[in-house]
Design an enzyme around this catalytic site. Structure first.
Site, mmCIF file in Angstrom:
data_model
loop_
_atom_site.group_PDB
_atom_site.id
_atom_site.type_symbol
_atom_site.label_atom_id
_atom_site.label_comp_id
_atom_site.label_asym_id
_atom_site.label_seq_id
_atom_site.Cartn_x
_atom_site.Cartn_y
_atom_site.Cartn_z
ATOM 1 C CB CYS A 279 3.230 2.198 -0.174
ATOM 2 S SG CYS A 279 2.755 3.479 1.011
ATOM 3 N NE ARG A 280 2.582 -3.022 0.267
ATOM 4 C CZ ARG A 280 1.823 -3.882 0.942
ATOM 5 N NH1 ARG A 280 2.337 -5.036 1.311
ATOM 6 N NH2 ARG A 280 0.584 -3.587 1.255
ATOM 7 C CB SER A 281 0.652 -1.881 -6.349
ATOM 8 O OG SER A 281 -0.305 -0.941 -5.959
ATOM 9 C CB CYS B 266 -0.134 -3.061 -2.600
ATOM 10 S SG CYS B 266 -0.387 -1.321 -3.006
ATOM 11 C CG ASN C 273 -3.080 1.687 -6.556
ATOM 12 O OD1 ASN C 273 -3.830 2.275 -7.333
ATOM 13 N ND2 ASN C 273 -1.923 1.216 -6.960
ATOM 14 C CG ASP D 101 1.745 -2.025 4.584
ATOM 15 O OD1 ASP D 101 2.218 -0.944 4.175
ATOM 16 O OD2 ASP D 101 0.570 -2.169 4.947
HETATM 17 P P1 4NP Z 1 0.268 -0.035 0.161
HETATM 18 O O1 4NP Z 1 0.482 0.567 1.647
HETATM 19 O O2 4NP Z 1 -0.724 -1.158 0.307
HETATM 20 O O3 4NP Z 1 1.626 -0.516 -0.209
HETATM 21 O O4 4NP Z 1 -0.230 1.106 -0.688
HETATM 22 C C1 4NP Z 1 -0.560 0.967 2.469
HETATM 23 C C2 4NP Z 1 -1.170 2.177 2.249
HETATM 24 C C3 4NP Z 1 -2.194 2.593 3.097
HETATM 25 C C4 4NP Z 1 -2.591 1.791 4.150
HETATM 26 C C5 4NP Z 1 -1.964 0.565 4.358
HETATM 27 C C6 4NP Z 1 -0.960 0.155 3.513
HETATM 28 N N1 4NP Z 1 -3.629 2.229 5.032
HETATM 29 O O5 4NP Z 1 -3.927 1.512 5.995
HETATM 30 O O6 4NP Z 1 -4.194 3.316 4.805
#
Ligand code: 4NP
Length: 160
Positions: free
Chosen positions: A13-15, A8, A11, A126
């Site tokens: 939240c989703r992955s 993702c 790294n 997201d």
């Molecule tokens: P992820 O979510 O890609 O599922 O881990 C996010 C985590 C952090 C951010 C965006 C999405 N950020 O902008 O910091």
């Protein structure tokens, strides 16, 4: 050994959740010695961090414990993994931009290619800037998609 990487943006939240949900299904089938997985982010925003507190809490409410430290996706991953599953199209495009033309070992696709109830958008949304309900929606998508993805691997590699 079949090696799977979930990717993702951050790294956190989703992955990392996709990784643990998938691992859970792999363990249920007793295939830990045949299939392993990891996760990574296309950005360097959260390197070395634990998963987001809201992801940890939501996963725990659903019976899953997370133990991952964020790392950034890199070109070695194209050789180290057999499958790379991107959480959304933007991550997929960023992965493809990094792919050296001569390395064609791994299959690269979207996580929601395996979600039978995927809507027009095949992105795992997201949840980072949204509320708690977004984390539960992500959990349910990842359960559905990972269950089908494992079925796909079992059939393709004749593991059953
Ligand atoms: P992820 O979510 O890609 O599922 O881990 C996010 C985590 C952090 C951010 C965006 C999405 N950020 O902008 O910091």
């Amino acid at each position: 050994m079949i090696k799977v990487l979930f990717v993702c943006l951050g790294n956190i939240c989703r992955s990392p959740l996709a990784e643990e949900v998938f691992k859970h299904y792999v363990q249920k089938k007793g295939l830990e010695n045949k299939i392993i997985c990891d996760s990574a982010g296309t950005s360097s925003y959260h390197l070395g961090e634990n998963p987001d507190k809201r992801t940890i809490k939501n996963a725990r409410n659903n019976g899953i414990e997370l133990a991952h430290k964020a790392r950034q996706f890199n070109v070695n991953d194209f050789e180290d993994f057999d499958y790379i599953l991107a959480m959304d199209n933007s991550n997929l495009q960023n992965i493809l931009k990094l792919k050296p033309a001569h390395i064609d070992k791994c299959e690269i696709c979207l996580m929601r290619d395996f979600d039978e109830v995927a809507k027009a958008s095949k992105d795992v949304p997201d949840p980072y800037f949204g509320g708690d309900e977004g984390f539960q929606e992500v959990f349910e998508i990842l359960e559905r998609a990972n269950s089908k993805f494992l079925d796909h691997l079992l059939e393709k590699h004749q593991l059953m």
